[in-house]
Scaffold this active site. Structure first.
Site, PDB file in Angstrom:
ATOM      1  N   ARG A 224      46.847  58.685  77.653  1.00  0.00           N
ATOM      2  CA  ARG A 224      47.772  59.539  76.904  1.00  0.00           C
ATOM      3  C   ARG A 224      49.208  59.204  77.307  1.00  0.00           C
ATOM      4  O   ARG A 224      49.467  58.863  78.467  1.00  0.00           O
ATOM      5  CB  ARG A 224      47.519  61.020  77.216  1.00  0.00           C
ATOM      6  CG  ARG A 224      46.287  61.601  76.568  1.00  0.00           C
ATOM      7  CD  ARG A 224      46.424  61.751  75.049  1.00  0.00           C
ATOM      8  NE  ARG A 224      45.229  62.312  74.444  1.00  0.00           N
ATOM      9  CZ  ARG A 224      44.242  61.588  73.900  1.00  0.00           C
ATOM     10  NH1 ARG A 224      44.312  60.276  73.862  1.00  0.00           N
ATOM     11  NH2 ARG A 224      43.200  62.193  73.349  1.00  0.00           N
ATOM     12  N   HIS A 272      48.098  53.746  69.065  1.00  0.00           N
ATOM     13  CA  HIS A 272      47.006  54.670  69.432  1.00  0.00           C
ATOM     14  C   HIS A 272      45.730  54.346  68.632  1.00  0.00           C
ATOM     15  O   HIS A 272      45.215  55.180  67.879  1.00  0.00           O
ATOM     16  CB  HIS A 272      47.415  56.139  69.210  1.00  0.00           C
ATOM     17  CG  HIS A 272      46.505  57.093  69.954  1.00  0.00           C
ATOM     18  ND1 HIS A 272      46.917  58.327  70.405  1.00  0.00           N
ATOM     19  CD2 HIS A 272      45.204  56.977  70.329  1.00  0.00           C
ATOM     20  CE1 HIS A 272      45.904  58.932  71.014  1.00  0.00           C
ATOM     21  NE2 HIS A 272      44.854  58.123  70.977  1.00  0.00           N
TER      22      HIS A 272
HETATM   23  P1  NAP Z   1      36.021  61.669  81.196  1.00  0.00           P
HETATM   24  O1  NAP Z   1      34.619  61.239  80.958  1.00  0.00           O
HETATM   25  O2  NAP Z   1      36.296  63.130  81.337  1.00  0.00           O
HETATM   26  O3  NAP Z   1      36.516  60.901  82.513  1.00  0.00           O
HETATM   27  C1  NAP Z   1      37.694  61.222  83.154  1.00  0.00           C
HETATM   28  C2  NAP Z   1      37.750  60.527  84.505  1.00  0.00           C
HETATM   29  O4  NAP Z   1      39.015  60.813  85.102  1.00  0.00           O
HETATM   30  C3  NAP Z   1      36.674  61.005  85.468  1.00  0.00           C
HETATM   31  O5  NAP Z   1      36.190  59.933  86.220  1.00  0.00           O
HETATM   32  C4  NAP Z   1      37.437  61.978  86.375  1.00  0.00           C
HETATM   33  O6  NAP Z   1      36.910  62.074  87.685  1.00  0.00           O
HETATM   34  C5  NAP Z   1      38.799  61.328  86.422  1.00  0.00           C
HETATM   35  N1  NAP Z   1      39.844  62.289  86.761  1.00  0.00           N
HETATM   36  C6  NAP Z   1      40.257  63.364  86.058  1.00  0.00           C
HETATM   37  N2  NAP Z   1      41.239  64.010  86.711  1.00  0.00           N
HETATM   38  C7  NAP Z   1      41.454  63.321  87.870  1.00  0.00           C
HETATM   39  C8  NAP Z   1      42.335  63.487  88.968  1.00  0.00           C
HETATM   40  N3  NAP Z   1      43.195  64.505  89.023  1.00  0.00           N
HETATM   41  N4  NAP Z   1      42.249  62.584  89.970  1.00  0.00           N
HETATM   42  C9  NAP Z   1      41.367  61.585  89.944  1.00  0.00           C
HETATM   43  N5  NAP Z   1      40.514  61.353  88.916  1.00  0.00           N
HETATM   44  C10 NAP Z   1      40.560  62.221  87.886  1.00  0.00           C
HETATM   45  O7  NAP Z   1      36.991  61.139  80.052  1.00  0.00           O
HETATM   46  P2  NAP Z   1      36.745  59.894  79.085  1.00  0.00           P
HETATM   47  O8  NAP Z   1      35.804  60.272  78.002  1.00  0.00           O
HETATM   48  O9  NAP Z   1      36.438  58.702  79.918  1.00  0.00           O
HETATM   49  O10 NAP Z   1      38.191  59.768  78.409  1.00  0.00           O
HETATM   50  C11 NAP Z   1      39.366  59.561  79.175  1.00  0.00           C
HETATM   51  C12 NAP Z   1      40.595  59.726  78.308  1.00  0.00           C
HETATM   52  O11 NAP Z   1      40.777  58.596  77.469  1.00  0.00           O
HETATM   53  C13 NAP Z   1      40.554  60.891  77.304  1.00  0.00           C
HETATM   54  O12 NAP Z   1      40.842  62.108  77.927  1.00  0.00           O
HETATM   55  C14 NAP Z   1      41.611  60.492  76.312  1.00  0.00           C
HETATM   56  O13 NAP Z   1      42.853  61.026  76.684  1.00  0.00           O
HETATM   57  C15 NAP Z   1      41.668  58.963  76.421  1.00  0.00           C
HETATM   58  N6  NAP Z   1      41.254  58.286  75.172  1.00  0.00           N
HETATM   59  C16 NAP Z   1      42.131  57.457  74.544  1.00  0.00           C
HETATM   60  C17 NAP Z   1      41.762  56.812  73.386  1.00  0.00           C
HETATM   61  C18 NAP Z   1      42.679  55.848  72.694  1.00  0.00           C
HETATM   62  O14 NAP Z   1      42.377  55.411  71.574  1.00  0.00           O
HETATM   63  N7  NAP Z   1      43.771  55.447  73.284  1.00  0.00           N
HETATM   64  C19 NAP Z   1      40.475  56.997  72.858  1.00  0.00           C
HETATM   65  C20 NAP Z   1      39.593  57.848  73.524  1.00  0.00           C
HETATM   66  C21 NAP Z   1      39.997  58.493  74.693  1.00  0.00           C
HETATM   67  P3  NAP Z   1      35.459  62.749  87.954  1.00  0.00           P
HETATM   68  O15 NAP Z   1      34.470  61.853  87.242  1.00  0.00           O
HETATM   69  O16 NAP Z   1      35.291  62.690  89.402  1.00  0.00           O
HETATM   70  O17 NAP Z   1      35.510  64.110  87.350  1.00  0.00           O
END
Ligand code: NAP
Length: 309
Positions: A224, A272
């Site tokens: 983001r 994006h």
């Molecule tokens: P997710 O499954 O919730 O994974 C998030 C990861 O971040 C987890 O490993 C979590 O740790 C870690 N995390 C969160 N807060 C943290 C902190 N304070 N310190 C250290 N680690 C932290 O999310 P996802 O599905 O992989 O998606 C990630 C993000 O990608 C989305 O939220 C979205 O913003 C972005 N995204 C972008 C696009 C694009 O087209 N650019 C598309 C889709 C998604 P734990 O596992 O230990 O909880």
């Protein structure tokens, strides 16, 4: 009981059609048409108009049609204490991994510079790097980050990741928590941000963090825009601490016409588009959750209210 699709882009009809095709019995409305507000129990949202959800007094679930939910938490007028669900989808994860790998290879092989050279008819062979030359560090080893990590390992990169809790992924060096961050950064050559945007991660890509990367590192932000302090990235690029950055997400989208990122020679921009929810792939889980809600069963892919992701 009905579902309403709330978003401000041009994809409402596409989602409505996909939902009606998958579940003809479902009552599905667009937020743009006249609809019985009191019947709406589920809102399928993507960057909906802030404040627009409060008109649904019988709402029982807010479903993000993407992986991220930050825009729901940012809507201070969205109904509180309702379950929020998000998308967890292998196609979404695969698309993200492919996009990041494309950026990594473009960087290794100077493809962006050659495009620039071409515009100036400049024949200028450059030294290129190899897979073995880099350690890729992924901030966030969740649904998307872990698939990317495995794919990068598969093609031969050294890969490490950082998350909130300790992970165990074959051939991926795992760091966690505040204490693990410095060691992770010190050994990362290409940093990929795949964190959710929460109060804890907002502005995390700042001067201090970028300064802890080795000189000559490269940043890829596909999470983001709110993770990045734009001015501090520009300073890191202009002082040659970072070699470049690939950015897919921005504070303001579309990126403002006057933003310095547009014309910066070390910045690669995409609109994006790294990974976009595929309706055919995602609709079955929305339908299943709608049916679960109707029959009082547990919902899937619920977001933790405490963690904000
Ligand atoms: P997710 O499954 O919730 O994974 C998030 C990861 O971040 C987890 O490993 C979590 O740790 C870690 N995390 C969160 N807060 C943290 C902190 N304070 N310190 C250290 N680690 C932290 O999310 P996802 O599905 O992989 O998606 C990630 C993000 O990608 C989305 O939220 C979205 O913003 C972005 N995204 C972008 C696009 C694009 O087209 N650019 C598309 C889709 C998604 P734990 O596992 O230990 O909880």
């Amino acid at each position: 009981m009905a579902l309403v699709i709330c978003r401000q882009d041009t994809k409402i009809e596409q989602w409505k059609k996909a939902l009606k095709t998958a579940a003809p019995d479902m009552e599905v409305y667009s937020c743009l048409e006249d609809h019985p507000k009191e019947k709406v129990k589920m809102a399928l949202v993507w960057k909906h108009r802030p404040g627009s959800l409060k008109q649904y007094s019988n709402l029982e679930c807010i479903a993000s049609s993407g992986a991220g939910v930050d825009f729901i938490f940012e809507d201070s007028e969205a109904p509180k204490n309702l379950p929020i669900t998000r998308v967890i989808d292998p196609i979404l994860a695969g698309d993200m991994a492919e996009h990041v790998m494309a950026l990594v290879f473009a960087y290794l092989k100077n493809l962006n510079q050659y495009k620039l050279d071409q515009t100036q008819k400049n024949w200028n062979p450059r030294a290129y790097a190899r897979i073995k030359d880099f350690t890729i560090g992924i901030l966030g080893l969740g649904t998307l980050g872990s698939v990317l990590a495995k794919d990068l390992v598969h093609v031969g990169f050294r890969v490490q990741g950082w998350s909130q809790s300790q992970k165990s992924i074959r051939s991926v060096k795992a760091f966690c928590g505040k204490t693990g961050l410095d060691a992770f950064l010190a050994t990362t050559d290409i940093l990929v941000c795949l964190l959710p945007l929460t109060p804890n991660t907002k502005g995390i890509l700042n001067k201090e963090l970028l300064g802890k990367l080795p000189k000559g590192s490269y940043l890829i932000n596909v999470a983001r825009g709110g993770h990045l302090i734009d001015k501090e990235l520009l300073a890191a690029l202009d002082t040659n601490h970072l070699k470049g950055a690939a950015l897919d997400v921005f504070h303001e989208e579309p990126l403002g016409e006057g933003h310095p990122f547009w014309s910066h020679p070390k910045v690669h921009i995409s609109p994006h588009c790294a990974s976009v929810s595929d309706t055919d792939s995602v609709v079955p889980q929305i339908v299943e959750n709608y049916r679960n809600l109707m029959s009082g069963k547990l919902l899937q892919n619920i977001v933790s209210m405490d963690r904000g992701y």
